[in-house]
Design a protein around this motif. Sequence first.
Motif, PDB file in Angstrom:
ATOM      1  N   SER A  64       0.841  -1.206   0.000  1.00 32.43           N
ATOM      2  CA  SER A  64       0.000   0.000   0.000  1.00 32.43           C
ATOM      3  C   SER A  64       0.875   1.254   0.000  1.00 32.43           C
ATOM      4  O   SER A  64       1.983   1.258   0.526  1.00 32.43           O
ATOM      5  CB  SER A  64      -0.931  -0.004   1.214  1.00 32.43           C
ATOM      6  OG  SER A  64      -0.198  -0.263   2.382  1.00 32.43           O
ATOM      7  N   TYR A  65       0.370   2.282  -0.677  1.00 35.34           N
ATOM      8  CA  TYR A  65       1.009   3.603  -0.614  1.00 35.34           C
ATOM      9  C   TYR A  65       0.216   4.402   0.392  1.00 35.34           C
ATOM     10  O   TYR A  65      -0.929   4.769   0.114  1.00 35.34           O
ATOM     11  CB  TYR A  65       0.932   4.308  -1.962  1.00 35.34           C
ATOM     12  CG  TYR A  65       1.779   3.699  -3.037  1.00 35.34           C
ATOM     13  CD1 TYR A  65       3.169   3.725  -2.940  1.00 35.34           C
ATOM     14  CD2 TYR A  65       1.213   3.136  -4.168  1.00 35.34           C
ATOM     15  CE1 TYR A  65       3.949   3.186  -3.941  1.00 35.34           C
ATOM     16  CE2 TYR A  65       1.989   2.605  -5.169  1.00 35.34           C
ATOM     17  CZ  TYR A  65       3.360   2.629  -5.055  1.00 35.34           C
ATOM     18  OH  TYR A  65       4.143   2.107  -6.046  1.00 35.34           O
ATOM     19  N   GLY A  66       0.820   4.723   1.522  1.00 35.79           N
ATOM     20  CA  GLY A  66       0.067   5.455   2.538  1.00 35.79           C
ATOM     21  C   GLY A  66      -1.188   4.670   2.888  1.00 35.79           C
ATOM     22  O   GLY A  66      -1.109   3.507   3.299  1.00 35.79           O
ATOM     23  N   PRO A 125      -8.210  -2.308 -15.535  1.00 39.29           N
ATOM     24  CA  PRO A 125      -8.446  -0.862 -15.497  1.00 39.29           C
ATOM     25  C   PRO A 125      -7.245  -0.096 -14.941  1.00 39.29           C
ATOM     26  O   PRO A 125      -6.365  -0.675 -14.294  1.00 39.29           O
ATOM     27  CB  PRO A 125      -9.648  -0.704 -14.563  1.00 39.29           C
ATOM     28  CG  PRO A 125     -10.179  -2.071 -14.311  1.00 39.29           C
ATOM     29  CD  PRO A 125      -9.131  -3.045 -14.675  1.00 39.29           C
ATOM     30  N   SER A 126      -7.251   1.171 -15.206  1.00 45.29           N
ATOM     31  CA  SER A 126      -6.185   2.044 -14.717  1.00 45.29           C
ATOM     32  C   SER A 126      -6.147   2.035 -13.192  1.00 45.29           C
ATOM     33  O   SER A 126      -7.186   2.026 -12.539  1.00 45.29           O
ATOM     34  CB  SER A 126      -6.482   3.456 -15.219  1.00 45.29           C
ATOM     35  OG  SER A 126      -5.339   4.232 -15.188  1.00 45.29           O
ATOM     36  N   GLY A 127      -4.958   2.049 -12.647  1.00 47.28           N
ATOM     37  CA  GLY A 127      -4.830   2.176 -11.190  1.00 47.28           C
ATOM     38  C   GLY A 127      -5.045   0.905 -10.406  1.00 47.28           C
ATOM     39  O   GLY A 127      -5.154   0.944  -9.180  1.00 47.28           O
ATOM     40  N   THR A 128      -5.079  -0.241 -11.079  1.00 47.86           N
ATOM     41  CA  THR A 128      -5.294  -1.475 -10.318  1.00 47.86           C
ATOM     42  C   THR A 128      -4.002  -2.116  -9.864  1.00 47.86           C
ATOM     43  O   THR A 128      -4.027  -3.180  -9.269  1.00 47.86           O
ATOM     44  CB  THR A 128      -6.052  -2.529 -11.157  1.00 47.86           C
ATOM     45  OG1 THR A 128      -5.559  -2.456 -12.471  1.00 47.86           O
ATOM     46  CG2 THR A 128      -7.524  -2.293 -11.111  1.00 47.86           C
ATOM     47  N   GLY A 129      -2.897  -1.519 -10.189  1.00 51.48           N
ATOM     48  CA  GLY A 129      -1.645  -2.031  -9.648  1.00 51.48           C
ATOM     49  C   GLY A 129      -0.840  -2.881 -10.616  1.00 51.48           C
ATOM     50  O   GLY A 129       0.057  -3.610 -10.195  1.00 51.48           O
ATOM     51  N   LYS A 130      -1.098  -2.752 -11.896  1.00 57.72           N
ATOM     52  CA  LYS A 130      -0.341  -3.553 -12.860  1.00 57.72           C
ATOM     53  C   LYS A 130       1.133  -3.143 -12.867  1.00 57.72           C
ATOM     54  O   LYS A 130       2.028  -3.981 -12.779  1.00 57.72           O
ATOM     55  CB  LYS A 130      -0.944  -3.380 -14.257  1.00 57.72           C
ATOM     56  CG  LYS A 130      -2.435  -3.707 -14.323  1.00 57.72           C
ATOM     57  CD  LYS A 130      -3.018  -3.579 -15.710  1.00 57.72           C
ATOM     58  CE  LYS A 130      -2.979  -2.172 -16.283  1.00 57.72           C
ATOM     59  NZ  LYS A 130      -3.793  -1.192 -15.542  1.00 57.72           N
ATOM     60  N   THR A 131       1.357  -1.828 -12.958  1.00 55.25           N
ATOM     61  CA  THR A 131       2.732  -1.349 -12.947  1.00 55.25           C
ATOM     62  C   THR A 131       3.421  -1.725 -11.641  1.00 55.25           C
ATOM     63  O   THR A 131       4.571  -2.179 -11.621  1.00 55.25           O
ATOM     64  CB  THR A 131       2.748   0.185 -13.112  1.00 55.25           C
ATOM     65  OG1 THR A 131       2.192   0.518 -14.363  1.00 55.25           O
ATOM     66  CG2 THR A 131       4.152   0.736 -13.011  1.00 55.25           C
ATOM     67  N   THR A 132       2.686  -1.529 -10.556  1.00 51.99           N
ATOM     68  CA  THR A 132       3.244  -1.835  -9.243  1.00 51.99           C
ATOM     69  C   THR A 132       3.665  -3.299  -9.159  1.00 51.99           C
ATOM     70  O   THR A 132       4.732  -3.616  -8.615  1.00 51.99           O
ATOM     71  CB  THR A 132       2.204  -1.514  -8.156  1.00 51.99           C
ATOM     72  OG1 THR A 132       1.723  -0.198  -8.371  1.00 51.99           O
ATOM     73  CG2 THR A 132       2.808  -1.615  -6.781  1.00 51.99           C
ATOM     74  N   LEU A 133       2.849  -4.165  -9.725  1.00 50.68           N
ATOM     75  CA  LEU A 133       3.174  -5.591  -9.703  1.00 50.68           C
ATOM     76  C   LEU A 133       4.504  -5.845 -10.398  1.00 50.68           C
ATOM     77  O   LEU A 133       5.389  -6.513  -9.858  1.00 50.68           O
ATOM     78  CB  LEU A 133       2.047  -6.371 -10.382  1.00 50.68           C
ATOM     79  CG  LEU A 133       2.281  -7.880 -10.530  1.00 50.68           C
ATOM     80  CD1 LEU A 133       2.377  -8.539  -9.164  1.00 50.68           C
ATOM     81  CD2 LEU A 133       1.173  -8.523 -11.350  1.00 50.68           C
ATOM     82  N   ASP A 169       6.092  -2.878 -19.495  1.00 49.69           N
ATOM     83  CA  ASP A 169       5.023  -2.134 -18.824  1.00 49.69           C
ATOM     84  C   ASP A 169       4.412  -1.114 -19.790  1.00 49.69           C
ATOM     85  O   ASP A 169       4.970  -0.039 -19.991  1.00 49.69           O
ATOM     86  CB  ASP A 169       5.569  -1.421 -17.592  1.00 49.69           C
ATOM     87  CG  ASP A 169       4.461  -0.693 -16.842  1.00 49.69           C
ATOM     88  OD1 ASP A 169       3.282  -0.978 -17.110  1.00 49.69           O
ATOM     89  OD2 ASP A 169       4.796   0.161 -16.004  1.00 49.69           O
ATOM     90  N   GLU A 170       3.281  -1.452 -20.335  1.00 47.73           N
ATOM     91  CA  GLU A 170       2.597  -0.577 -21.301  1.00 47.73           C
ATOM     92  C   GLU A 170       3.593   0.105 -22.238  1.00 47.73           C
ATOM     93  O   GLU A 170       3.674   1.326 -22.280  1.00 47.73           O
ATOM     94  CB  GLU A 170       1.772   0.497 -20.580  1.00 47.73           C
ATOM     95  CG  GLU A 170       0.747  -0.137 -19.663  1.00 47.73           C
ATOM     96  CD  GLU A 170      -0.248   0.879 -19.128  1.00 47.73           C
ATOM     97  OE1 GLU A 170      -0.615   1.791 -19.876  1.00 47.73           O
ATOM     98  OE2 GLU A 170      -0.648   0.744 -17.970  1.00 47.73           O
ATOM     99  N   PRO A 171       4.330  -0.689 -22.989  1.00 46.83           N
ATOM    100  CA  PRO A 171       5.446  -0.105 -23.755  1.00 46.83           C
ATOM    101  C   PRO A 171       5.002   0.828 -24.876  1.00 46.83           C
ATOM    102  O   PRO A 171       5.829   1.503 -25.450  1.00 46.83           O
ATOM    103  CB  PRO A 171       6.169  -1.326 -24.321  1.00 46.83           C
ATOM    104  CG  PRO A 171       5.143  -2.405 -24.316  1.00 46.83           C
ATOM    105  CD  PRO A 171       4.218  -2.134 -23.184  1.00 46.83           C
TER     106      PRO A 171
END
Lengths: 246, 246, 230, 243, 230
Positions: free
Chosen positions: A10-12, A35-43, A164-166
């Motif tokens: 978690s961020y904050g 969807p955007s913001g679901t944590g794909k990049t984070t993963l 990551d979403e290249p």
Amino acid sequence: MLELKDLRLSYGNTQVLNGVDLSVKRGDVVSIIGPSGTGKTTLLKCINYLVKPASGTIAFDKVKMDYQRPDKTAVQAIRLRTAMVFQQFNVFKNMTVIQNVMDPLVVVQRKSRDEARAIALKELNRVGLSDKLDSYPSQLSGGQLQRTGIARALAIKPDVMLFDEPTSSLDPELVGEVLRVIKDVTSSGITSLLVTHEMQFAKNISNRIVFMDRGVVAADGSPAEIFDAPSNPRLAQFLNSELAIQ
Amino acid sequence: MLELKDLRLSYGNTQVLNGVDLSVKRGDVVSIIGPSGTGKTTLLKCINYLVKPASGTIAFDKVKMDYQRPDKTAVQAIRLRTAMVFQQFNVFKNMTVIQNVMDPLVVVQRKSRDEARAIALKELNRVGLSDKLDSYPSQLSGGQLQRTGIARALAIKPDVMLFDEPTSSLDPELVGEVLRVIKDVTSSGITSLLVTHEMQFAKNISNRIVFMDRGVVAADGSPAEIFDAPSNPRLAQFLNSELAIQ
Amino acid sequence: MFDSEVLLPDLWDILGAVPMTLLMALAIFVFSTIVGSLFAMVEYRRITVLRELVVAYKVAFKGVPMVIVIFLAYYGLPPALQFLAALVGIEFNGHLTPNWVTLIVALTACVAAFQAEVVKGALNSFDTGQADAAYSLGYKRSQLFRRVMLPQVIVAAIPDLANSFMVIMKALSLGFAIEVVDIFAQSQLTAALNFYYLEAFLIAVVIYMVIAYIVTHGADRVEAALRART
Amino acid sequence: QDVRNIKIATAAESKPLSWGAIGVEPQGYEPDVLKAINAKLPQYKFEMEGAADIAQETGLATGKYDIATGGYYRAPAREKQFLIPESPIGASLIKIYSRKDSGINEMKDLVGKKIVPVTAGGGIYKFATQWQEQNPDYQIEITASSAGIPYPDRLKEVQNGKYDALVLPSNLGEQTVIDQQKLDIKASEPVAINNTFVLIHRSEENKALSEDIDKALKELKADGTLAKLSQKWFGEDITTYMK
Amino acid sequence: MIPELLKALPLTLAITFTAMIVGFCLALIATTFRVRRVPVISHLADLYVSYARSVPVVLQLFVAFYGLPLVVGLLEIEDFVSPTVAAMLGLSFYHGGYLSEVMRPAYLAVDRGQHDAADSLGYTFRQKLTRVLGPQAVHIALPGYGNSIIYLIHNVALVMYIGAADVMATAHLVMERDYNQYQFETYLVLAVIYALLCLAAWLVVRFFELRSSKFAPRAAPAKATIMASV
Ligand SMILES: Nc1ncnc2c1ncn2[C@@H]1O[C@H](COP(=O)(O)OP(=O)(O)OP(=O)(O)O)[C@@H](O)[C@H]1O
Ligand SMILES: Nc1ncnc2c1ncn2[C@@H]1O[C@H](COP(=O)(O)OP(=O)(O)OP(=O)(O)O)[C@@H](O)[C@H]1O
Ligand SMILES: [Mg+2]
Ligand SMILES: [Mg+2]
């Protein structure tokens, strides 16, 4: 060959990853959609320990690590055997195209400059950048930057490529050239994990699709299972809105 | 109702518009497509005299102007009867959503605050922003910002709406919501000029497609003529690369 | 190490100079911001000739140390004033100009060169897309400026303006050379009268740091409060 | 026998009393007197160095300098910090400088006048505050300043009306300035006479130095050397005021 | 007069260069602690920087002048603190704090993605710093560094107040000798000398700026501190 278990982060106050499980077999080409913001990049970043998960484990062939007890050598071992291609390219701005590709080989893998140069030339040729060797990033288009990033990743001969979403930072006209390169890479048999919004493309190149939603893996299956007969209602809704555009 | 003739414009040494001719009839929905950098945005800006063409003429109903002799009243008359929706939204950052829509009515059209408020509420309702009236732009998503921009444009009851790639700064998931609003606007019979890269969408909503290339109108016709039987080779090539992505 | 019997009276002494210092700083701040804004507008609107003059002015006043400008004003301003007054036929002894006036004029001249940069930076941070939007809606230039640009430009400039206020506070310390009494000059006087130098200077250091803290954090608060609206 | 080196800080900007900064041989009345003293005291070797006022007193307090000169008066605060020989090295006559038509001749005439600010903690400041205490009926307005505006400028400020009067020791070459620049300024009769002293760093070792210098100064005054030097630099004999 | 003033130039330059070098080291140390957030030490570094930035430079010089002998006394070494030494150390301290506020934003302005890329490729912290972040930060910091050098040169003009014999102090001596008849002219000459010094410094920095701009011809994102420093 790569197995993630119960990843949480978690961020904050915002819980981004809520217990992600994912396993990838050698030779797999896995597309992660959602969807955007679901944590794909984070993963993807977790795999390279660029962000610090609160808990969870990773196993990469024989290297195992519990994120609650991070371990420098394990992290480094995984970093050396994976390569990441970023949405924002993240090409080193102070180096030319060829320096970008050579530098990790010389600095991290301790290859001789000549050997590094030979490898770099080969990979840059593969992505079609032979005529831009001595350009600095500020002189390149988005598509050329991204291809430099891909060449840099390929040059280190990783076991797993992480994309990551290249193409999402590219102008529409440039997307094609990068997708062609990625298709070439994945079809050459290298294990790949690809986050993307290009549904059609994901369908074409992957043998597995993972749908992430609100920090968990909500659906996982073959392209046919996911696209043609979506069982999960969120997935169906997501596919609808994505395909409506295209 | 709107007729542009032989528009020419250059930035420094680069010739951007090379003699554009374009005429739009009342009720037309015209989509302008073409490669990046061919002057589509510049063309729209010329109509509102936001950039200064070197030569050419514009006729808007009875208002006529030669760009070599710019004329303040003519410019203002055209500005008041057209409304522009920008790629980068360009909503006023120091005003709330409703202030953004009301302000031009009060300042330019000299309507009373109550009247302006009533109109603003109606238009914001139409674009689905009734619950965000008092939010500042920094608190909104791209889709919401763009819908504010559209409501602001609609509120002034223009004769012609000019859309400049209204979805290209949006995340994929937000594109849908804005496209729905635009579809609603254009199908209500208002004359529109729309620059876009969403080919499918252009095909659906327009009754005319204009293809621009290197500063001139290279093809012009019905959607069927343009998409299904492209006569111009540049156009065919462009459509190929655009559709390949989708 | 330090004599506490000295610290307290010294503190009161030096605190006494704070209001005057703040007042002078405020005056210079206001004047230099006005002049600087004019300069910035000249550059922003690209007015020919004037623009070159502004650039020359900025180069001159940024290249020369402020102490020297202060001394030049101290020796040059009174005759200059007298000369100007004589031109319009007023009998005026320029040498009666109080030193604090000289100091305010000199520092305003210096700081205006920097304020011009601050304002120009803020103007440039305004994205021109909003200007396009306003014009296309039929706004006049003055309406655009008042209703859209100014509110945003002010917020964008707040951190830099807070910074320039502190610069002015510090620059006033150079006034001691022409005996204008600010916080620093007062600490020097206090020290000279009781021979406890380091004590007085350390007290002044603390006062300056406290004021800087208050000014920068105050500005941060104001900016954060206004930031949502831009 | 060992010759002890004595480091002396002299005033750098007080012509003709003493001037000459780093790298420049100090000149003036005090440097000459110091040379004369050294001639009488072969056990020491004086090394003079022009230093700014502020550098003098701190340097003397920390022991960087053994001696400081610069027209210093005797003051309790100084006596506590430094060794001060009995005999003065010179004297300064405090005079009031004003425009010739001002009618200012003595302290009492300064009531209601604009007086040039005096150096904080300096001799004039001490003199003026004392005078005020003794003459409470005459309220004069004295401001202290730490600024280093040179006195020739002050004279000009009196001339052009910024101030009415300047209270100053007269041994700084004022008359030369007035003559050279043709200023319309006159000096009053002395309103006070102050003896000036050398200040010596307080240490055991320096007690002897202080006594030696005291003795030398007495001799120099007696044999007329001081009077001669005074004539040379100030154009008048100030030794008559020294006691 | 000008040859005499120029004789003092070596001292002015010596003070400038000492402060440049020592200040640079101090800034490196302070910045390292400030970006890596080591407990306590980081706070001390913050305090140091806010001292250097919010206290007038004259006052900092006086603190150095009166404070250093005290420190020297406590350490029981021989008092070597001449006005020149105090000026060098005082200005080094000031310059280091100021420079840290140029370095830190430059470091932070290197975009996050460059860290990610270097980390994911297996670079160690040292390699990342020397091969990727450092070179980019240098480019971003150069304009701000140029300014800080110019302000340093300006502030060297203040060392006369603690009795160091720089160009400014020499000018005062020259004026004294001539019974202060040509002050305005003398200060004009001084203004030109300082402006030329600044110009030279600016040209040198500019040269490096142009050289390093090959990999980032577009304007650097971090904004250079434009405000004066006194
Ligand atoms: N450094 C950060 N600090 C705080 N929140 C963050 C940070 N990085 C990401 N987030 C938040 O974490 C959530 C997940 O981000 P992430 O980038 O992983 O999403 P994503 O699935 O890649 O989305 P997208 O498709 O938009 O790239 C988002 O809500 C984002 O706002
Ligand atoms: N202010 C400007 N100064 C100089 N060149 C400009 C400016 N604005 C645009 N250009 C150039 O003019 C050309 C046309 O720009 P324009 O924005 O009209 O293209 P476009 O067709 O809208 O492209 P896109 O699809 O990328 O938005 C481009 O090559 C662009 O680089
Ligand atoms: Mg992402
Ligand atoms: Mg465009």
